[in-house]
Write a protein that holds these residues in place. Structure first.
Motif, PDB file in Angstrom:
ATOM      1  N   ASP A  33       0.927  -0.908  -0.451  1.00 46.89           N
ATOM      2  CA  ASP A  33      -0.113  -0.464  -0.305  1.00 46.89           C
ATOM      3  C   ASP A  33       0.730   1.326   0.001  1.00 46.89           C
ATOM      4  N   ASN A  34       1.813   1.377  -0.402  1.00 49.09           N
ATOM      5  CA  ASN A  34       3.092   1.787  -0.139  1.00 49.09           C
ATOM      6  C   ASN A  34       3.567   3.342  -1.746  1.00 49.09           C
ATOM      7  N   ALA A  35       3.375   2.404  -2.729  1.00 45.55           N
ATOM      8  CA  ALA A  35       3.690   3.166  -3.923  1.00 45.55           C
ATOM      9  C   ALA A  35       2.944   4.564  -4.775  1.00 45.55           C
ATOM     10  N   VAL A  36       4.602   5.076  -5.163  1.00 44.63           N
ATOM     11  CA  VAL A  36       3.857   5.975  -5.344  1.00 44.63           C
ATOM     12  C   VAL A  36       4.399   6.242  -6.696  1.00 44.63           C
ATOM     13  N   LEU A  37       3.911   6.581  -8.213  1.00 45.48           N
ATOM     14  CA  LEU A  37       3.850   6.749  -8.850  1.00 45.48           C
ATOM     15  C   LEU A  37       4.506   7.992  -8.946  1.00 45.48           C
ATOM     16  N   VAL A  38       5.792   8.552 -10.192  1.00 44.92           N
ATOM     17  CA  VAL A  38       6.146   9.604 -10.110  1.00 44.92           C
ATOM     18  C   VAL A  38       6.328   9.601 -11.817  1.00 44.92           C
ATOM     19  N   CYS A  39       5.815  11.312 -12.747  1.00 41.68           N
ATOM     20  CA  CYS A  39       5.341  11.043 -13.641  1.00 41.68           C
ATOM     21  C   CYS A  39       6.088  12.094 -14.158  1.00 41.68           C
ATOM     22  N   TYR A  57      -8.336   5.656 -13.637  1.00 47.42           N
ATOM     23  CA  TYR A  57      -8.744   4.403 -13.117  1.00 47.42           C
ATOM     24  C   TYR A  57      -8.311   5.491 -10.973  1.00 47.42           C
ATOM     25  N   PRO A  58     -10.108   6.281 -11.407  1.00 44.75           N
ATOM     26  CA  PRO A  58     -10.539   6.987  -9.679  1.00 44.75           C
ATOM     27  C   PRO A  58     -10.027   6.164  -8.466  1.00 44.75           C
ATOM     28  N   ASP A  59     -10.167   4.946  -8.502  1.00 47.20           N
ATOM     29  CA  ASP A  59      -9.950   3.820  -7.955  1.00 47.20           C
ATOM     30  C   ASP A  59      -8.762   3.280  -7.660  1.00 47.20           C
ATOM     31  N   ASP A  60      -7.851   3.317  -8.119  1.00 45.92           N
ATOM     32  CA  ASP A  60      -7.148   3.124  -8.823  1.00 45.92           C
ATOM     33  C   ASP A  60      -5.637   4.245  -7.706  1.00 45.92           C
ATOM     34  N   VAL A  61      -6.327   5.106  -7.211  1.00 42.59           N
ATOM     35  CA  VAL A  61      -5.924   6.629  -6.673  1.00 42.59           C
ATOM     36  C   VAL A  61      -5.677   6.970  -5.449  1.00 42.59           C
ATOM     37  N   ARG A  62      -5.176   6.822  -4.280  1.00 45.54           N
ATOM     38  CA  ARG A  62      -5.151   7.060  -3.024  1.00 45.54           C
ATOM     39  C   ARG A  62      -4.882   8.914  -3.141  1.00 45.54           C
ATOM     40  N   LEU A  63      -3.622   9.365  -3.662  1.00 43.60           N
ATOM     41  CA  LEU A  63      -3.614  11.091  -3.515  1.00 43.60           C
ATOM     42  C   LEU A  63      -3.150  11.369  -4.551  1.00 43.60           C
ATOM     43  N   VAL A  64      -3.324  11.935  -5.217  1.00 40.64           N
ATOM     44  CA  VAL A  64      -2.378  13.065  -6.523  1.00 40.64           C
ATOM     45  C   VAL A  64      -2.207  14.601  -6.311  1.00 40.64           C
ATOM     46  N   GLY A 119       2.003  16.538 -14.351  1.00 41.89           N
ATOM     47  CA  GLY A 119       0.816  17.093 -14.132  1.00 41.89           C
ATOM     48  C   GLY A 119      -0.523  16.641 -14.378  1.00 41.89           C
ATOM     49  N   MET A 120      -0.335  16.517 -15.933  1.00 42.99           N
ATOM     50  CA  MET A 120      -1.393  16.289 -16.491  1.00 42.99           C
ATOM     51  C   MET A 120      -1.541  14.763 -16.665  1.00 42.99           C
ATOM     52  N   ASN A 121      -0.335  14.317 -16.466  1.00 43.21           N
ATOM     53  CA  ASN A 121      -0.293  12.891 -17.105  1.00 43.21           C
ATOM     54  C   ASN A 121      -1.170  11.745 -15.493  1.00 43.21           C
ATOM     55  N   ALA A 122      -0.478  13.049 -14.305  1.00 43.72           N
ATOM     56  CA  ALA A 122      -1.382  12.617 -12.743  1.00 43.72           C
ATOM     57  C   ALA A 122      -3.067  12.929 -12.778  1.00 43.72           C
ATOM     58  N   LEU A 123      -3.307  14.100 -13.501  1.00 42.60           N
ATOM     59  CA  LEU A 123      -5.282  14.364 -13.599  1.00 42.60           C
ATOM     60  C   LEU A 123      -5.422  13.360 -14.177  1.00 42.60           C
ATOM     61  N   ASP A 124      -4.787  12.527 -15.194  1.00 43.30           N
ATOM     62  CA  ASP A 124      -5.464  11.624 -16.232  1.00 43.30           C
ATOM     63  C   ASP A 124      -5.978  10.441 -15.341  1.00 43.30           C
ATOM     64  N   TRP A 125      -4.289  10.087 -14.368  1.00 43.63           N
ATOM     65  CA  TRP A 125      -4.682   9.016 -13.935  1.00 43.63           C
ATOM     66  C   TRP A 125      -6.474   9.047 -12.706  1.00 43.63           C
ATOM     67  N   VAL A 126      -6.291   9.528 -12.188  1.00 44.55           N
ATOM     68  CA  VAL A 126      -7.779  10.740 -11.821  1.00 44.55           C
ATOM     69  C   VAL A 126      -8.784  10.280 -11.888  1.00 44.55           C
ATOM     70  N   VAL A 146      -0.018   9.315  -7.009  1.00 47.35           N
ATOM     71  CA  VAL A 146       0.687   9.994  -8.115  1.00 47.35           C
ATOM     72  C   VAL A 146       0.800  11.043  -7.904  1.00 47.35           C
ATOM     73  N   VAL A 147       2.368  11.269  -8.578  1.00 44.17           N
ATOM     74  CA  VAL A 147       2.629  12.930  -8.200  1.00 44.17           C
ATOM     75  C   VAL A 147       3.613  13.130 -10.071  1.00 44.17           C
ATOM     76  N   GLY A 148       3.047  14.034 -10.690  1.00 41.17           N
ATOM     77  CA  GLY A 148       3.989  14.895 -11.156  1.00 41.17           C
ATOM     78  C   GLY A 148       3.149  16.297 -11.779  1.00 41.17           C
ATOM     79  N   GLY A 149       4.043  16.838 -12.090  1.00 40.15           N
ATOM     80  CA  GLY A 149       4.453  18.212 -13.106  1.00 40.15           C
ATOM     81  C   GLY A 149       4.887  17.938 -14.427  1.00 40.15           C
ATOM     82  N   SER A 150       4.718  20.223 -14.596  1.00 41.05           N
ATOM     83  CA  SER A 150       4.087  19.885 -16.201  1.00 41.05           C
ATOM     84  C   SER A 150       3.552  19.496 -16.375  1.00 41.05           C
ATOM     85  N   VAL A 151       3.725  18.396 -17.805  1.00 38.81           N
ATOM     86  CA  VAL A 151       2.788  17.453 -18.599  1.00 38.81           C
ATOM     87  C   VAL A 151       3.059  16.384 -17.650  1.00 38.81           C
TER      88      VAL A 151
END
Length: 400
Positions: free
Chosen positions: A37-43, A158-165, A148-155, A141-146
């Motif tokens: 439960d500790n995975a962080v995806l960086v975009c 896959y809204p159920d797959d992300v706790r924090l963006v 960050g768009m990638n991180a928003l697209d996760w929400v 999911v964490v991302g900056g610039s585009v």
């Protein structure tokens, strides 16, 4: 710091455009230990790589290597002793993931036969990679610039797959000015004679380095603010012995100054063309231009309406590429969708690159957000945030 560095073959992949490739390969790096439960995806951003904190890879160089090493690592904001951190190179890029420069089934580089890619394709490829790694729901999911768009697209996807963006220095879509500048950058590449319709691979064919260099110079101007350029360069001359541009005639080279800002742009361009592929630049800027969070929905709020996690938006006052106002519009969309959200504005005159070069302003709110969501001390405590330079924006600052 231990790093898992690999390329995964994910099998057949259908792009949003409908084109299919038989085997999508995705290059990634992972740091830390996965505990379930500790995975962080960086975009990563436009020309970034999977080497978010690693300097040991021979596949990348310059700014693509360890591009966020002040933020990701043991004891840092994204603490690799606590989180399992994954960063994947996106499809269409040139750092190991399938893209225009990789080999097609006929044994030749794809070139412009590679399918057009979208930010949505990036997200689905990351989901496939994480499935392959055994990672289900993400802590963040964490991302900056585009990215960050990638991180928003996760929400959105896959809204159920992300706790924090955490979406940093980004927006729901590009504005017309940025669209126009990206178009000029692409035109610089495609009008380079050596681009040759994108078919420039091979030892006997020169790369379109002049066009790619110009494209990168346009990008660097977009990433800096007026104040930061004045501080760094002013109108100072780099020295007459450094002159490279002999316009209008050779004799004029000793008369017109070669300025520090020109020297900086030439230096950045020369380094960039050694590490990046011109076709990849065309593909990735198109993906960024095309992204619109609300596509397929009536509004941004509807697009993220299924997300029940928490969001941190971080913007910088000197960033005209992705503005404070654009981040606040995103914050409004999260509020309308009844999601917990904090918007921090950093008082900085550095420009868009601030999210990369000011870790002291990014780290504290990001670290606290990952630990405690919007209730984190640096996220929620206005007084402390104002003292440290990352003051949250409240509704009262943006009256209706």
């Amino acid at each position: 710091m231990d790093v898992e560095r690999d390329t995964r073959s994910l099998g057949s992949f259908t792009f949003e455009c409908g084109d299919v490739i038989d085997d999508l390969e995705v290059a990634y790096e992972a740091y830390g230990e996965f505990t379930g439960d500790n995975a962080v995806l960086v975009c990563h951003a436009l020309t970034g790589s999977q080497n978010v904190a690693s300097r040991s890879s021979g596949d990348t160089a310059g700014q693509a290597r360890a591009w966020w090493s002040d933020v990701v690592g043991p004891g840092k904001a994204i603490d690799t002793t606590e989180y399992y951190v994954v960063c994947a190179n996106v499809p269409g890029s040139c750092y190991g993931t399938s893209g225009p420069a990789t080999e097609a089934p006929d044994g030749e580089p794809y070139g412009t036969d590679f399918p057009p890619v979208t930010v949505g394709d990036w997200t689905r490829a990351q989901r496939r990679l994480l499935d392959d790694l055994g990672v289900g729901r993400l802590h963040a999911v964490v991302g900056g610039s585009v990215g960050g768009m990638n991180a928003l697209d996760w929400v959105k996807q896959y809204p159920d797959d992300v706790r924090l963006v955490a979406a940093i220095a980004t927006s729901a879509r590009l504005d017309p000015q940025c669209l126009g500048l990206n178009a000029i950058a692409r035109r610089a590449i495609t009008t380079d004679h050596d681009w040759d319709g994108g078919d420039y691979y091979g030892e006997d064919h020169p790369d379109p380095t002049d066009g790619l260099a110009l494209a990168r110079q346009i990008g660097h101007i977009m990433y800096l603010s007026k104040a930061s350029m004045e501080r760094k360069f002013g109108r100072r001359s780099a020295g007459r012995g450094s002159v490279r541009d002999t316009f209008p005639v050779d004799e004029a080279a000793g008369f017109f100054p070669y300025r520090e800002v020109e020297s900086y742009l030439d230096y950045q361009a020369e380094n960039f063309v050694d590490r990046f592929d011109a076709n990849a630049y065309l593909y990735l800027t198109r993906a960024m231009d095309d992204y619109d969070l609300s596509e397929g929905y009536g509004s941004d709020a509807e697009a993220i309406g299924a997300f029940d996690g928490e969001a941190l938006l971080l913007s910088f006052t000197g960033d005209w590429h992705f503005t404070v106002e654009q981040s606040e519009t995103l914050a409004d969309a999260f509020r309308e969708a009844d999601a917990e959200v904090a918007h921090h504005v950093v008082d900085s005159d550095h420009g868009h690159d601030a999210f990369l070069v000011e870790p002291e302003n990014v780290g504290p709110p990001l670290s606290d957000f990952l630990a405690a969501g919007v209730g984190g001390r640096a996220v929620s405590d206005t007084e402390e945030s104002e003292r440290s330079g990352h003051a949250p924006v409240h509704n009262s600052l943006f009256p209706g």
